[in-house]
Design a protein around this motif. Structure first.
Motif, mmCIF file in Angstrom:
data_model
loop_
_atom_site.group_PDB
_atom_site.id
_atom_site.type_symbol
_atom_site.label_atom_id
_atom_site.label_comp_id
_atom_site.label_asym_id
_atom_site.label_seq_id
_atom_site.Cartn_x
_atom_site.Cartn_y
_atom_site.Cartn_z
ATOM 1 N N GLN A 1 0.984 -1.194 0.078
ATOM 2 C CA GLN A 1 -0.083 0.129 0.214
ATOM 3 C C GLN A 1 0.759 1.350 -0.021
ATOM 4 O OE1 GLN A 1 -2.190 -1.096 3.170
ATOM 5 N NE2 GLN A 1 -3.802 -1.580 2.208
ATOM 6 N N ALA A 2 2.378 1.163 0.497
ATOM 7 C CA ALA A 2 3.077 1.780 0.543
ATOM 8 C C ALA A 2 3.389 2.779 -0.548
ATOM 9 C CB ALA A 2 4.174 2.311 2.008
ATOM 10 N N ALA A 3 3.853 2.144 -1.658
ATOM 11 C CA ALA A 3 5.277 2.166 -2.303
ATOM 12 C C ALA A 3 4.498 2.528 -3.747
ATOM 13 C CB ALA A 3 5.873 0.957 -2.939
ATOM 14 N N SER A 4 4.587 2.775 -4.482
ATOM 15 C CA SER A 4 3.911 3.623 -5.655
ATOM 16 C C SER A 4 4.223 2.115 -7.099
ATOM 17 C CB SER A 4 4.509 4.421 -6.214
ATOM 18 O OG SER A 4 5.781 4.896 -7.139
ATOM 19 N N ASP A 5 3.484 1.799 -8.336
ATOM 20 C CA ASP A 5 3.545 0.457 -8.579
ATOM 21 C C ASP A 5 5.498 0.370 -9.317
ATOM 22 O OD1 ASP A 5 3.063 -1.908 -10.015
ATOM 23 O OD2 ASP A 5 3.691 -0.935 -11.488
ATOM 24 N N GLU A 6 6.508 1.843 -10.039
ATOM 25 C CA GLU A 6 7.380 1.027 -10.374
ATOM 26 C C GLU A 6 8.411 1.690 -9.268
ATOM 27 O OE1 GLU A 6 6.382 5.987 -8.987
ATOM 28 O OE2 GLU A 6 5.644 4.830 -10.241
ATOM 29 N N LEU A 7 7.707 0.954 -7.619
ATOM 30 C CA LEU A 7 8.857 1.084 -7.070
ATOM 31 C C LEU A 7 8.890 -0.472 -6.217
ATOM 32 C CD1 LEU A 7 9.971 4.613 -5.518
ATOM 33 C CD2 LEU A 7 11.340 2.446 -5.987
ATOM 34 N N ARG A 8 7.193 -0.896 -6.336
ATOM 35 C CA ARG A 8 7.039 -2.339 -5.886
ATOM 36 C C ARG A 8 8.003 -3.538 -6.176
ATOM 37 N NH1 ARG A 8 1.292 -0.593 -6.944
ATOM 38 N NH2 ARG A 8 0.540 0.193 -4.881
ATOM 39 N N GLY A 9 8.407 -3.410 -7.255
ATOM 40 C CA GLY A 9 9.706 -4.854 -7.726
ATOM 41 C C GLY A 9 10.837 -4.244 -6.936
ATOM 42 N N ARG A 10 11.569 -3.915 -6.551
ATOM 43 C CA ARG A 10 12.393 -3.431 -6.007
ATOM 44 C C ARG A 10 11.688 -3.446 -4.170
ATOM 45 N NH1 ARG A 10 14.537 1.584 -9.003
ATOM 46 N NH2 ARG A 10 11.635 1.434 -9.672
ATOM 47 N N LEU A 11 10.827 -3.212 -3.254
ATOM 48 C CA LEU A 11 10.186 -2.892 -2.409
ATOM 49 C C LEU A 11 10.013 -4.333 -2.126
ATOM 50 C CD1 LEU A 11 9.151 0.455 -1.581
ATOM 51 C CD2 LEU A 11 11.643 -0.037 -1.501
ATOM 52 N N GLN A 12 9.422 -4.853 -3.346
ATOM 53 C CA GLN A 12 9.114 -6.617 -2.422
ATOM 54 C C GLN A 12 10.806 -7.181 -2.432
ATOM 55 O OE1 GLN A 12 6.811 -7.954 -1.887
ATOM 56 N NE2 GLN A 12 5.450 -6.555 -2.116
ATOM 57 N N GLY A 13 11.342 -7.071 -3.376
ATOM 58 C CA GLY A 13 12.751 -7.727 -3.224
ATOM 59 C C GLY A 13 13.259 -7.634 -1.990
ATOM 60 N N VAL A 14 13.497 -5.878 -1.328
ATOM 61 C CA VAL A 14 13.712 -6.118 0.277
ATOM 62 C C VAL A 14 13.024 -7.149 0.876
ATOM 63 C CG1 VAL A 14 14.524 -4.490 1.861
ATOM 64 C CG2 VAL A 14 14.004 -3.834 -0.611
ATOM 65 N N PHE A 15 11.698 -7.282 0.782
ATOM 66 C CA PHE A 15 10.699 -8.187 1.450
ATOM 67 C C PHE A 15 11.139 -9.767 1.668
ATOM 68 C CE2 PHE A 15 6.769 -10.421 2.169
ATOM 69 C CZ PHE A 15 6.623 -10.051 3.964
ATOM 70 N N THR A 16 11.489 -9.551 0.290
ATOM 71 C CA THR A 16 11.908 -11.547 -0.258
ATOM 72 C C THR A 16 13.567 -11.582 0.702
ATOM 73 O OG1 THR A 16 10.808 -11.069 -2.053
ATOM 74 C CG2 THR A 16 12.886 -12.901 -1.873
ATOM 75 N N VAL A 17 13.806 -10.667 0.633
ATOM 76 C CA VAL A 17 15.804 -11.005 1.482
ATOM 77 C C VAL A 17 15.139 -11.020 2.762
ATOM 78 C CG1 VAL A 17 17.769 -9.991 1.620
ATOM 79 C CG2 VAL A 17 17.088 -9.779 -0.300
ATOM 80 N N VAL A 18 13.822 -10.580 3.017
ATOM 81 C CA VAL A 18 14.037 -10.092 4.255
ATOM 82 C C VAL A 18 13.313 -11.736 5.312
ATOM 83 C CG1 VAL A 18 12.925 -8.820 6.379
ATOM 84 C CG2 VAL A 18 14.282 -8.020 5.008
ATOM 85 N N VAL A 19 12.488 -11.863 4.145
ATOM 86 C CA VAL A 19 11.500 -12.027 4.668
ATOM 87 C C VAL A 19 12.054 -14.469 4.874
ATOM 88 C CG1 VAL A 19 9.249 -13.625 4.154
ATOM 89 C CG2 VAL A 19 9.294 -11.250 4.683
ATOM 90 N N ALA A 20 12.856 -14.008 3.244
ATOM 91 C CA ALA A 20 13.340 -15.726 3.195
ATOM 92 C C ALA A 20 15.204 -15.368 3.143
ATOM 93 C CB ALA A 20 13.189 -15.830 1.318
#
Length: 419
Positions: free
Chosen positions: A351-370
């Motif tokens: 919800q916080a990120a705009s679409d052009e940044l979502r991939g990069r922030l989800q990349g950080v999320f994946t690094v953290v979660v996994a």
């Protein structure tokens, strides 16, 4: 009562429904491999330090390709990138099957192929998560994340239990082979998705290199709420995830066989049982507005549950008894709490990120979660070799409670965060 059960509204959207349905098959196969790798490593070495070392071999590609893959997800058609990543996961599973079928019995081959598989997983996961807000309205994201978590944890139940049963009749190579076959489902699903080209490319901005990755970190540095959602999860996972200890605890604390078996399967699936139960009764999630506070409370519950698990295992005395079921209950409670935390942390990010940044922030999320649990594998494996499994598991859970409370006190904006 209807309001207690999971909200299935997102499944009315065809693209999300295809991804979700294919995930049911895929996560079962993936969890066969998640079960097989530590069992194979422990059977080859009978040393939890090598099981923990698998966390490092998985963490490095997760960090590199999670961040870079997230940048690629913002720079190219996400559907195409999902297809490439799904094919890569299938090929790596085939290679894991080959090494086991040929009887190579080489620890370093197993660890190397695990790294290859995790590289493709690190590309696939942020791309998939960043695609969901393109499919659904924002108010459906908590329900969608809960549904995805429920499927992932369902596979984490069925996979280990199925593996425990299958190992009575087949060898480890068959588990890897089944995983390879299940990888066909996401390939089929992603090929049928609508195209998802980049929505906005800023002129002069880096699209593929390190500059694109740094843009994501620059955004994080200015958003303390999103940054804290990563910090509290790292505290929960690094100190509180005891899965690297499961082979040794199943054998020494509860008297199971060295090769795995039913006790190992029960320990491996218990967290997921709680998470699925939490997902089934997640109808209340979309009605929560103080999401930051709920994340903190959930992680405190997780830490307390892991502390209880470690103590129950330590008192078991090397045999199957009532304390095994107490230990499993603590793991399940922790799993339910982790499901709630994960659903809200992902929703805050989407919800916080705009679409052009979502991939990069989800990349950080994946690094953290996994990546957090894999780092935990190394920490717990090394700690168990020094102070034993009981102190490692129970002490880690206590550190989670202390750490997340301190983090909440230092950054009260996260606790006060509302949708």
């Amino acid at each position: 009562m209807a309001g207690l059960f999971a909200d299935t509204t997102p499944l009315r959207t065809p693209d999300f429904r295809r991804l979700w349905l294919s995930g049911i098959v895929t996560v079962i196969g993936a969890n066969l491999t998640i079960f097989a790798v530590p069992v194979q490593l422990y059977a080859l070495t009978q040393n939890s330090a090598y099981v923990g070392l698998s966390g490092i071999f998985a963490l490095v590609p997760l960090v590199v390709f999670g961040l870079w893959g997230g940048a690629w997800a913002d720079a190219m058609d996400r559907r195409l990138l999902l297809v490439i990543a799904s094919i890569g996961l299938a090929v790596s599973s085939v290679l894991l099957w080959l090494q086991a079928a040929l009887g190579l019995d080489d620890v370093w081959v197993v660890l190397g192929l695990l790294s290859v598989q995790q590289a493709f997983f690190a590309i696939n996961q942020p791309t998939r998560s960043a695609s969901i807000p393109r499919m659904l309205p924002l108010d459906q994201l908590p329900a969608a994340n809960s549904l995805n978590m429920t499927v992932m944890q369902f596979g984490a139940i069925v996979g280990p239990l199925l593996a425990g049963v299958l190992l009575h009749f087949v060898d480890l190579s068959t588990l890897y082979a089944i995983d390879a076959l299940t990888c066909l489902a996401p390939i089929w699903a992603t090929l049928r998705l609508a195209k998802m080209p980049p929505t906005e490319i800023v002129e002069g901005a880096s699209r593929w290199g390190f500059g694109a990755v740094f843009d994501g970190f620059r955004y994080l540095a200015g958003n303390r709420v999103v940054l804290m959602s990563f910090v509290v999860d790292l505290i929960a996972m690094i100190f509180g995830m005891p899965r690297a200890l499961f082979p040794q605890m199943a054998h020494q604390s509860f008297g199971g066989p060295v090769e795995g078996g039913t006790t190992m399967a029960l320990l491996s699936s218990a967290i997921a049982v709680g998470a699925v139960a939490g997902g089934v009764f997640s109808g209340w999630l979309p009605r929560i507005h103080r999401q930051g506070l709920v994340v903190v409370v959930s992680i405190v519950v997780w830490g307390a549950a892991m502390c209880g698990f470690g103590l129950a295992a330590g008192l078991a005395g090397g045999r199957v008894n009532a304390l095994l079921w107490a230990a499993l209950a603590f793991l399940a409670i922790g799993g339910a709490a982790d499901m709630v935390s994960s659903a809200f942390r992902n929703t805050i990010l989407q919800q916080a990120a705009s679409d052009e940044l979502r991939g990069r922030l989800q990349g950080v999320f994946t690094v953290v979660v996994a990546g957090g649990p894999r780092l935990a594998d190394a920490v717990h494996g090394a700690s168990a070799a020094i102070v034993g499994t009981t102190v490692t598991a129970a002490g880690g859970g206590a550190l989670v409670v202390v750490g997340v409370v301190l983090a909440a006190l230092l950054v009260p904006a996260f606790v006060r965060y509302r949708v």
